[in-house]
Design an enzyme around this catalytic site. Structure first.
Site, PDB file in Angstrom:
ATOM      1  CG  ASP A   8     -19.693 -14.654  11.364  1.00 48.97           C
ATOM      2  OD1 ASP A   8     -19.992 -13.750  10.562  1.00 48.97           O
ATOM      3  OD2 ASP A   8     -18.547 -14.819  11.812  1.00 48.97           O
ATOM      4  CG  HIS A  39     -17.693 -11.678   8.772  1.00 47.01           C
ATOM      5  ND1 HIS A  39     -17.731 -12.478   9.902  1.00 47.01           N
ATOM      6  CD2 HIS A  39     -16.580 -10.902   8.901  1.00 47.01           C
ATOM      7  CE1 HIS A  39     -16.693 -12.199  10.681  1.00 47.01           C
ATOM      8  NE2 HIS A  39     -15.974 -11.246  10.098  1.00 47.01           N
ATOM      9  CB  SER A  88     -13.186 -11.691  11.521  1.00 46.65           C
ATOM     10  OG  SER A  88     -14.031 -10.957  12.356  1.00 46.65           O
TER      11      SER A  88
END
Length: 339
Positions: free
Chosen positions: A100, A147, A325
């Site tokens: 990520d 994120h 996600s």
């Protein structure tokens, strides 16, 4: 003598253990299985003077974490996380891999779960930290929304500590492969990060050793088919016994799922909102394996509709966002508990 009378002349092996409360007594019977016990209870129940008979059952503590925002995690409620936690909360020896944007290594809910990682971003125009591959896998890019920290929190944020949110796996440690910046990431960097976590030798990267993972979360994707390189490497990772879980994409349910979620053997994850209906943004086709809580996509940023987890912008914050996600780490966290 009284116990013998209750047996009705049958050899039940009745033995008085002790007197209990309010007229009840605890007795044992000679039975090798549940059926034998129930048969004995039936005989005793019909004996003269018996008001009631019951069997002794084993009970256990029902575990719920005391984290500050646990009641706002409707996604955990939807998948029955509390029932899973009655059986297992994971093991400290477990490693969950995540490819990520990196993580905020100092966040209060992640600092104790950070086992190791590596920055796999090869090109400085994607890295946001001014250099290429190195040992610093911190998430430094506000334009990428921190994120990775949010994804990691759903899987394994520190639990039952009165702080923030719990992760699905309370004990597992995180291995991070930083491969995304605000403009995304190179498919080779992403695949090599995943392969490294599964035990592959990657030039210039220290061997994973004992930190080899059992599950890899890929909350990322594209609209491309699975390339021969991706199919080969992800196939070898999966064949080695590592589960690979990937987001289906947020382009809408009439758009085919792209790589890596469409690669053979990868668990492809779509998203649902709090009503458990498919989210309008979620890709959904015959490649999807499972749908998990990802938020309803209305963008109100409330935990009633979106997924609340760690906000990596500082060491103590949390935020609610939507996406496949966010659904994917629900599945990866469950996979780690099953493991």
């Amino acid at each position: 003598a009284a116990l013998a009378d209750l047996a009705g002349g049958k050899d039940l092996g009745l033995k008085l253990e002790r007197r209990s409360v309010f007229g009840w007594v605890l007795a044992s019977v000679n039975a090798s299985d549940e059926k034998g016990t129930n048969d004995a209870l039936g005989i005793i129940r019909e004996a003269k003077g018996v008001v009631a008979v019951d069997s002794v059952v084993r009970q256990q503590a029902l575990r719920l974490p005391d984290d500050e925002f646990v009641d706002e995690l409707w996604g955990f409620q939807a998948i029955g996380a509390d029932l899973a936690w009655d059986r297992t909360i994971g093991l400290p020896t477990q490693r969950i891999g995540m490819v990520d944007t990196g993580i905020n290594r100092g966040h209060i809910d992640l600092i104790a779960k950070d086992a190791r990682g590596f920055d796999f971003i090869s090109f400085t125009d994607l890295s946001s930290d001014g250099d290429g591959r190195d040992a610093d896998y911190s998430d430094v890019d506000p334009d990428a929304g921190f994120h990775g920290s949010h994804v990691a929190g759903t899987m394994l944020a520190s639990a039952d500590d009165g702080i923030g949110v719990p992760g699905l796996n309370w004990n597992a440690q995180l291995v991070t492969g930083r491969a995304l910046g605000a403009l995304g990431g190179d498919s080779v960097d992403i695949v090599e990060a995943a392969a490294w976590m599964a035990g592959a030798d990657v030039p210039g990267v220290p061997a994973i050793g004992a930190d080899r993972v059992s599950v890899i979360n890929l909350s990322l994707g594209s609209d491309n088919p699975c390339s021969p390189f991706q199919e080969d490497i992800y196939g070898q990772i999966i064949s080695s016994g590592v589960a690979v879980v990937a987001a289906a994409g947020n382009a809408g349910n009439n758009v085919p799922t792209g790589a890596p979620a469409n690669c053979p053997g990868v668990i492809a994850v779509g998203a649902a909102g709090p009503t458990l209906e498919l989210a309008s943004y979620s890709n959904f086709d015959d490649r999807i394996d499972v749908v998990a809580p990802g938020g309803d996509g209305f963008g109100d940023d409330s935990s009633a509709a979106s997924i609340l987890s760690v906000d990596g912008s500082d060491d103590f914050s949390y935020k609610a966002i939507d996406g496949t996600s966010m659904a994917t780490p629900h599945v990866a966290g469950v996979a780690a508990l099953l493991w």
